[in-house]
Design a protein around this motif. Structure first.
Motif: not given
Lengths: 115, 111
Positions: A48-60
């Motif tokens: 998973l990655k965080y670039i911008t936007g929602d602080n909670l990131v969902k991934g594989s």
């Protein structure tokens, strides 16, 4: 300069319990943040990655990560661990300031999920 | 349908020899990388090419020379191999600034 720290060399959890793998970072600008997983004798796989936007990131594979700017952290979480989640996990950061192509990896955290 | 492939998977050679590792990606990415993973699993960037132009060249002995004949290929040539070169070498590719996709690795053992 950009850097990332994974303070735990090893994390052990029981199957079915929640897991957390910790990561903190340091950048001059805004961060791109990534989590990768490496199974034995395999290459790294993007989670998973965080670039911008929602602080909670969902991934594989049911993983998620929470970006916390004030604590400069990006901890990886999963509500219910599986034995098959046992692997080496890497956090990585790229400073978005300037034409920065370089991704800096943490030293990795070995996750062991016990049956 | 391998996305990022490397050859060979294993490489065992004597000190002083010259060897090459090849990498190919079929993802249409414009950026490719070489990483070295040591025995403690620490991952270090060595080189990166974007559209065949060298954009990352870390502090690596000049015995290591990357070559990118086109956007889909990035090879690594190592001259005069030393014991300390023993490691796993990973190739990766990405669209510039995005997540990287890694190959399966080449385990180099220098005897």
């Amino acid at each position: 300069a950009q850097s990332v720290a994974q303070p735990e060399d090893q994390v052990n959890v029981a199957e079915g319990n929640p897991l957390t793998v910790k990561c903190t970072y340091s950048v001059s600008g805004n961060p791109y943040l990534f989590w990768y997983v490496q199974y034995p004798n395999r290459g790294l796989q993007f989670l998973l990655k965080y670039i911008t936007g929602d602080n909670l990131v969902k991934g594989s594979y049911g993983f998620e990560a929470e970006f916390n700017k004030s604590q400069t952290s990006f901890h990886l979480k999963k509500p219910s661990a599986l034995v098959s989640d046992s692997a080496l996990y890497f956090c990585a950061v790229r400073d978005m300031r300037g034409s920065n192509y370089k991704l800096t990896f943490g030293k990795g955290t070995l996750l062991t999920v016990n049956p | 349908d391998t996305a990022v492939s490397q050859t060979p998977k294993y490489l065992v050679t004597q000190m002083g020899n010259d060897k090459s590792i090849k990498c190919e990606q079929n993802l249409g990415h414009d950026t490719m990388y070489w990483y070295k993973q040591d025995s403690k699993k620490f991952l270090k960037i060595m080189f990166s090419y974007n559209n065949k132009e060298l954009i990352i060249n870390e502090t690596v002995p000049n015995r290591f020379s990357p070559k990118s004949p086109d956007k889909a290929h990035l090879n690594l040539h190592i001259n005069s191999l030393e014991l300390g070169d023993s490691a796993v070498y990973f190739c990766a590719s990405s669209r510039v600034y995005n997540e990287q996709f890694f190959g399966p690795g080449t385990r180099l053992t220098v005897l």
